[in-house]
Structures are given as C-alpha cells and as structure tokens.
Write an enzyme that holds these catalytic residues in place. Structure first.
Site, mmCIF file in Angstrom:
data_model
loop_
_atom_site.group_PDB
_atom_site.id
_atom_site.type_symbol
_atom_site.label_atom_id
_atom_site.label_comp_id
_atom_site.label_asym_id
_atom_site.label_seq_id
_atom_site.Cartn_x
_atom_site.Cartn_y
_atom_site.Cartn_z
ATOM 1 N N LYS A 180 0.627 -0.984 -0.161
ATOM 2 C CA LYS A 180 -0.220 -0.134 0.008
ATOM 3 C C LYS A 180 0.674 1.194 -0.033
ATOM 4 O O LYS A 180 0.740 2.216 -0.430
ATOM 5 C CB LYS A 180 -0.761 0.398 1.379
ATOM 6 C CG LYS A 180 -2.258 -0.789 0.932
ATOM 7 C CD LYS A 180 -3.447 -1.233 1.896
ATOM 8 C CE LYS A 180 -4.368 -2.118 1.933
ATOM 9 N NZ LYS A 180 -5.426 -1.628 3.042
ATOM 10 N N ASP A 232 -11.093 2.544 2.471
ATOM 11 C CA ASP A 232 -10.944 1.979 3.609
ATOM 12 C C ASP A 232 -11.546 2.540 4.583
ATOM 13 O O ASP A 232 -12.539 1.979 5.165
ATOM 14 C CB ASP A 232 -9.844 1.101 4.736
ATOM 15 C CG ASP A 232 -9.295 -0.511 3.668
ATOM 16 O OD1 ASP A 232 -9.048 -0.693 2.492
ATOM 17 O OD2 ASP A 232 -7.509 -0.131 4.037
ATOM 18 N N GLY A 265 -1.295 0.341 12.423
ATOM 19 C CA GLY A 265 -0.462 -0.361 11.760
ATOM 20 C C GLY A 265 -1.015 0.790 10.343
ATOM 21 O O GLY A 265 -1.947 1.735 10.282
ATOM 22 N N GLY A 266 -1.200 0.166 9.228
ATOM 23 C CA GLY A 266 -1.030 0.917 8.061
ATOM 24 C C GLY A 266 -2.763 0.441 7.995
ATOM 25 O O GLY A 266 -3.412 1.415 7.946
ATOM 26 N N ILE A 297 -12.296 -4.535 12.187
ATOM 27 C CA ILE A 297 -11.891 -4.872 10.416
ATOM 28 C C ILE A 297 -11.507 -6.088 10.199
ATOM 29 O O ILE A 297 -11.152 -6.560 8.846
ATOM 30 C CB ILE A 297 -10.451 -3.813 10.087
ATOM 31 C CG1 ILE A 297 -9.615 -3.866 10.396
ATOM 32 C CG2 ILE A 297 -11.512 -2.047 10.710
ATOM 33 C CD1 ILE A 297 -8.460 -3.169 10.121
ATOM 34 N N TYR A 339 -12.018 -10.187 9.146
ATOM 35 C CA TYR A 339 -13.402 -10.958 8.745
ATOM 36 C C TYR A 339 -13.521 -12.582 8.990
ATOM 37 O O TYR A 339 -13.778 -12.993 7.772
ATOM 38 C CB TYR A 339 -13.801 -10.569 7.235
ATOM 39 C CG TYR A 339 -13.057 -10.388 5.802
ATOM 40 C CD1 TYR A 339 -12.486 -8.874 5.411
ATOM 41 C CD2 TYR A 339 -12.629 -11.241 6.002
ATOM 42 C CE1 TYR A 339 -11.645 -9.278 4.938
ATOM 43 C CE2 TYR A 339 -12.131 -11.403 4.182
ATOM 44 C CZ TYR A 339 -11.293 -10.633 3.820
ATOM 45 O OH TYR A 339 -10.235 -10.791 2.731
ATOM 46 N N GLY A 391 -16.006 -6.809 10.168
ATOM 47 C CA GLY A 391 -14.699 -6.540 8.752
ATOM 48 C C GLY A 391 -15.703 -6.605 7.532
ATOM 49 O O GLY A 391 -15.082 -5.477 7.026
HETATM 50 P P1 ATR Z 1 -1.454 -3.502 9.131
HETATM 51 O O1 ATR Z 1 -0.575 -2.846 7.579
HETATM 52 O O2 ATR Z 1 -2.317 -5.317 7.865
HETATM 53 O O3 ATR Z 1 -1.511 -2.547 9.528
HETATM 54 P P2 ATR Z 1 0.953 -3.523 10.406
HETATM 55 O O4 ATR Z 1 1.247 -2.498 9.609
HETATM 56 O O5 ATR Z 1 2.080 -4.646 10.997
HETATM 57 O O6 ATR Z 1 -0.132 -4.346 9.613
HETATM 58 O O7 ATR Z 1 0.127 -3.329 11.513
HETATM 59 C C1 ATR Z 1 -0.454 -4.513 12.561
HETATM 60 C C2 ATR Z 1 -0.531 -3.785 13.776
HETATM 61 O O8 ATR Z 1 -1.314 -5.541 14.549
HETATM 62 C C3 ATR Z 1 0.189 -3.247 14.421
HETATM 63 O O9 ATR Z 1 -0.143 -1.613 15.447
HETATM 64 C C4 ATR Z 1 0.598 -4.175 16.036
HETATM 65 O O10 ATR Z 1 1.645 -4.153 17.152
HETATM 66 P P3 ATR Z 1 2.505 -3.628 17.107
HETATM 67 O O11 ATR Z 1 2.842 -2.252 15.941
HETATM 68 O O12 ATR Z 1 2.492 -3.334 18.532
HETATM 69 O O13 ATR Z 1 3.620 -4.629 16.708
HETATM 70 C C5 ATR Z 1 -0.663 -4.654 16.048
HETATM 71 N N1 ATR Z 1 -0.750 -6.599 16.670
HETATM 72 C C6 ATR Z 1 -0.331 -7.314 15.722
HETATM 73 N N2 ATR Z 1 -0.056 -8.712 16.369
HETATM 74 C C7 ATR Z 1 -0.906 -8.064 17.634
HETATM 75 C C8 ATR Z 1 -1.150 -9.030 19.420
HETATM 76 N N3 ATR Z 1 -0.753 -10.271 19.260
HETATM 77 N N4 ATR Z 1 -0.941 -7.684 19.942
HETATM 78 C C9 ATR Z 1 -1.098 -6.756 20.028
HETATM 79 N N5 ATR Z 1 -0.768 -6.048 18.916
HETATM 80 C C10 ATR Z 1 -0.760 -6.032 18.115
#
Ligand code: ATR
Length: 279
Positions: free
Chosen positions: A72, A108, A134-135, A219, A221, A242
């Site tokens: 993205k 989104d 995250g994204g 979000i 699904y 979602g």
């Molecule tokens: P995306 O683009 O799909 O949002 P991403 O940028 O890798 O993917 O972001 C994933 C998000 O899920 C992040 O906010 C991540 O938290 P961290 O910044 O601390 O890594 C969060 N996330 C993933 N697994 C998690 C978990 N088990 N508990 C809490 N937060 C989690």
C-alpha cells in the site's frame, strides 16, 4: 460471464500473499450479477516486484487494480495522482489507470464508515478508540476524524502510535495498559490490529468496565466472528464485523473499472460470508 470477449475489462488484486483474499470472490459476484464482460484476478506479486508488475498491467491494458499488504505504501509512491484522503495517510488501496497514468485512492476509511452506517451507527456519536497503529489504522483514523469524532489510538508498541499522531495530529494516545479501562467513556472501539485473525492469538481486551452503549467493531473478517467480537458479545455489547467494510471499500474501484456502481446488499454479504463460515 465466464467467457470473455476480446474487449473484456480487466482488474485484479496485487498482494503478497494474496490467496487468502475474498476480493476476487466479491468482484466476481458483481461481474456476474451485472453481466459484465470482465474479470478480476488474484495477482501474487513479491514486495520487490511491485513497480514492474504495475507497469506490466498498464501495458496490458488493465483498467486498474487493488493493492493490499505489503504494497500500500509503495504503490502510493508509484501513483501519478492521488486523492486528498490518500495523500493525508500516505497509502493507497485502489488504482485506476487512465491514459497511461496511475490514479490512486484509499477507500478503507470510507468503507469502514459506510459499514457502520449500514448498522445504524453514527460514527461521530461519541469518542472512539482505535486499537493498533499499523497501515490499516491510518485510513480509518483519518475517516473518523473527518466525520467529526474524537479519536484516540492505543498500540502495543508506543513508538508506532506516536508516529501516527505525527501524521494525524488530532489523534490522542492512550497507553496500551489502559486500553480496557479506557472503554468506560468510549462510544466506539475498533480492532485495527492483525491480532485475532484465523491462526493468530486473539487480542486481549477486558470489556467488563465498558459503557453499556459501547459499539465494538473489528476490521478482520476471517473468522467472521473474531474472538474480540465474541468477547464483546458475551458482555451484551453491540458488535460490527469487518466483512461489510471489505464490501464497501470495493465499490469505488469496481465503478471506475467496470462502469457500473454496484450494490452492497445482503445477497452479496451472504455469498462472500458462505466462503468464510468454515474459517
Ligand atoms: P497492517 O498494515 O495490516 O495494519 P502492520 O502495519 O504490520 O499491518 O500493523 C499490525 C498492527 O497490529 C500493529 O499495530 C501491531 O502492533 P505493534 O505495532 O505493536 O506491532 C498490531 N498487532 C499485531 N499483533 C498483535 C498482538 N498480538 N497484540 C497487539 N497488537 C498486535
């Protein structure tokens, strides 16, 4: 239409991986419903192959495409023009090709709001809390702010929450340890993390102190009822899944590529959901 003519309109989804996505199923449903001479393809593209893949689609006469993780941000950089919402958050998920140029938008956030409204929920009814940074969080945070809501974010890694507030300064931050306590005065909480997706550990949130009117949205699904939503339901809270967001975010691209504004309705939901029931 299962047989294409020589003038068929083509679009697809670029991701790595892409096999889990239900976008081909949902666009395929609309193509058949509206009897359109066209196709929407799953296109597995490695992170380092995005630019040649996009330019290849352009050269092949595609109408455009969706991009998903991890493309993205990189796709944003490759666009010739970008909508204002996309520029604000630095990501795109929908690309339209016109006259050899790539036009990018990010749908989104609008899809998320449309799904809430489908459930009779006013996104600006009260303060919202987004879990994650995250994204996926960016566009939803921007759309909620634009709708007039007060929005806070809470993320396991505080540095990423801080980085998001630099992008969207109207956001406030709640410490990760306080995420459950913070639900007492929230109207809406949204899981925008990837935790709880089929095959991953669930997100740990305690709903026992939540306001009874709290709306709980995810979000994700897959599965349709995530552990996050199931826990909220066990406390009698209203939940929003979602899948509706996936359906709504797809409308803009389909309209641009195939020339028909498609309906998001119960029949479409059931068709895509039937493929998820066993997940
Ligand atoms: P995306 O683009 O799909 O949002 P991403 O940028 O890798 O993917 O972001 C994933 C998000 O899920 C992040 O906010 C991540 O938290 P961290 O910044 O601390 O890594 C969060 N996330 C993933 N697994 C998690 C978990 N088990 N508990 C809490 N937060 C989690």
């Amino acid at each position: 239409m299962s047989v294409l003519s020589g003038q068929a309109r083509l679009a697809g989804l670029l991701g790595w991986p892409v096999a889990h996505s239900r976008s081909p199923r949902l666009h395929g449903f609309w193509l058949e419903r509206y009897r359109i001479d066209g196709a929407y393809l799953p296109l597995p593209v490695r992170p380092d192959s995005l630019a040649p893949a996009l330019h290849g689609l352009l050269a092949c006469g595609f109408q455009g495409c969706n991009v998903t993780s991890p493309h993205k941000e990189a796709a944003f950089a490759l666009c010739d023009t970008r909508t204002d919402p996309a520029r604000r958050v630095g990501v795109v998920n929908t690309l339209v090709f016109r006259d050899g140029r790539i036009h990018g938008s990010s749908t989104d956030g609008a899809g998320f709001l449309a799904n809430l409204r489908d459930h009779g929920i006013d996104p600006s009814a009260g303060p919202a809390l987004l879990l994650g940074a995250g994204g996926a969080t960016r566009d939803i945070a921007a759309a909620l702010l634009d709708s007039g809501a007060k929005v806070a974010i809470s993320n396991r890694t505080p540095e990423r929450a801080a980085a998001l507030t630099r992008l969207l300064p109207a956001l406030s931050v709640i410490a990760w340890e306080r995420r459950s306590a913070a639900l007492a005065d929230r109207a809406l909480v949204v899981n925008t993390t990837s935790a709880g997706m089929a095959g991953t550990p669930p997100l740990k949130v305690d709903f026992s102190r939540a306001a009874p009117s709290l709306v709980v949205a995810d979000i994700l699904y897959v599965p349709l009822l995530t552990p996050f939503l199931a826990a909220a339901r066990a406390h009698g809270l209203t939940t929003v899944g979602g899948l509706g967001m996936l359906l709504h975010q797809a409308v803009e691209g389909f309209t641009a590529w195939f020339g028909v504004h498609p309906a998001v309705d119960r029949e479409l939901f059931n068709f895509v959901a039937s493929d998820l029931a066993a997940s």
